[in-house]
Scaffold this active site. Structure first.
Site, short mmCIF file in Angstrom:
data_model
loop_
_atom_site.label_atom_id
_atom_site.label_comp_id
_atom_site.label_asym_id
_atom_site.label_seq_id
_atom_site.Cartn_x
_atom_site.Cartn_y
_atom_site.Cartn_z
CD GLU A 289 -2.93 -0.98 -0.01
OE1 GLU A 289 -3.07 0.12 -0.58
OE2 GLU A 289 -3.51 -2.01 -0.39
CD GLN B 184 0.90 10.94 -4.15
OE1 GLN B 184 1.84 10.77 -3.39
NE2 GLN B 184 0.41 12.14 -4.41
#
Length: 352
Positions: free
Chosen positions: A36, A41
């Site tokens: 994660e 991004q």
């Protein structure tokens, strides 16, 4: 739409269409957390090789915690947003020291760890420990805003609160891990930002955006701040097979990485003018030869950096202009964590 119907439908779709990714077949909170953080991004295709490299080198949170910060940054090199890597290492240290190498299961406890926000805490809590806490990120914003016709701006406090509340109403208590992964996967593969696959979408008869032709209008987002230009002039001091580099310590881009002595300007300048300004400095006072690189353009999220590298060959090993500057052999330079921009320059063979 019935909320249970939404969850059952998207989970059923996920079980049939999901991508096979290594962090999806584990309940190990370390591996889930690592994936994660890397995927924040970052596209899956780009992040996957980094995930595998980290797992190979640091198979446990304890191994990651014990690693030198410089090595962690070097392995992260190329992913950008380097604060993530700094906090990744800090978090591993806290988990190892405070929790004896075991991630806490509670959402609130996870939130207290360095670099873990609402989204990551929800992902680890639900996927590793089965907590019914919804993840809310870009794919989730997009899917929920279109299906349920929510036009609140997603990058506002009100918007985040609205979508978090809706997402937590939708999540199933039976399989919260599958629900969260399903919603994100559906947004990534079907309800895409451009050209969503509405014709075959499982929600096409219930989706507000599809029925009203609003796909391109949802989700709503306030306009991002304008990008700014920065102009870098790097002095690459070369003494034999060593280069003078510095560790970036200020709160700016690339904090913790190594680059060269920097002269930054607010507008573009001719390299000759930069050299004139530095004529009396130790940087070029003992120069035997100087090479000027081509112009490099490096685009970041809210800024574009235009750069020239000025390679200065000297037989005298000058003293460092600042305390965070030191000379490193080329072999050492290879192992240092560096911005991609610096790596590009080094690969272009401007050195003597």
């Amino acid at each position: 739409m019935d909320k249970r119907y939404f969850s059952e439908k998207v989970v059923k779709w996920y079980e049939k269409h999901r991508r096979e990714l290594p962090w999806r077949d584990t309940k190990d909170p370390y591996k889930i957390w690592l994936s994660e953080i890397i995927l924040q991004q970052t596209r899956v295709a780009q992040g996957l090789p980094y995930y595998r490299q980290f797992i190979d080198k640091y198979p446990t949170v304890g191994r990651l915690a014990a690693a030198p910060a410089r090595d962690v940054l070097r392995l992260w090199q190329g992913l950008g947003y380097y604060t993530r890597a700094i906090n990744l290492h800090k978090c591993a240290k806290v988990v190892s020291r405070k929790y004896d190498g075991q991630f806490p299961a509670g959402y609130d406890e996870l939130l207290d760890l360095p670099g873990i926000g609402d989204y990551t805490a929800a992902a680890v809590a639900s996927m590793a420990f089965g907590a019914p806490v919804a993840v809310v990120e870009g794919n989730v914003f997009r899917l929920l805003s279109r299906v349920f016709g929510v036009d609140v701006e997603i990058n506002t406090t009100r918007g985040k609160r609205t979508f978090t509340q809706l997402a937590n109403q939708l999540i199933t208590r039976e399989v919260p891990d599958l629900h969260n992964q399903a919603v994100m996967e559906f947004g990534a593969l079907v309800c895409t930002p451009k050209n969503p696959q509405c014709g075959t979408c499982i929600f096409r008869h219930d989706c507000f955006a599809c029925k009203n032709g609003m796909q391109s209008h949802l989700p709503v987002k306030t306009k991002a701040k304008a990008s700014r230009n920065r102009y870098f002039y790097y002095f690459v001091m070369q003494h034999g097979d060593s280069l003078m580099m510095r560790r970036r310590e200020q709160k700016d881009i690339w904090m913790g990485l190594f680059d060269f002595h920097l002269v930054e300007k607010s507008r573009p300048r001719k390299t000759e003018k930069i050299l004139e300004e530095q004529a009396s400095s130790k940087l070029i006072r003992h120069a035997e030869e100087i090479r000027i690189s081509r112009l490099y353009k490096h685009v970041l999220t809210h800024q574009t950096i235009f750069t020239r590298f000025i390679v200065v060959k000297t037989s005298k090993k000058i003293s460092a202009p600042e305390k965070n500057h030191s000379f490193y052999s080329l072999k050492q330079v290879e192992r240092l964590p560096k911005p991609v921009l610096v790596d590009r320059f080094l690969g272009d063979r401007y050195l003597f």
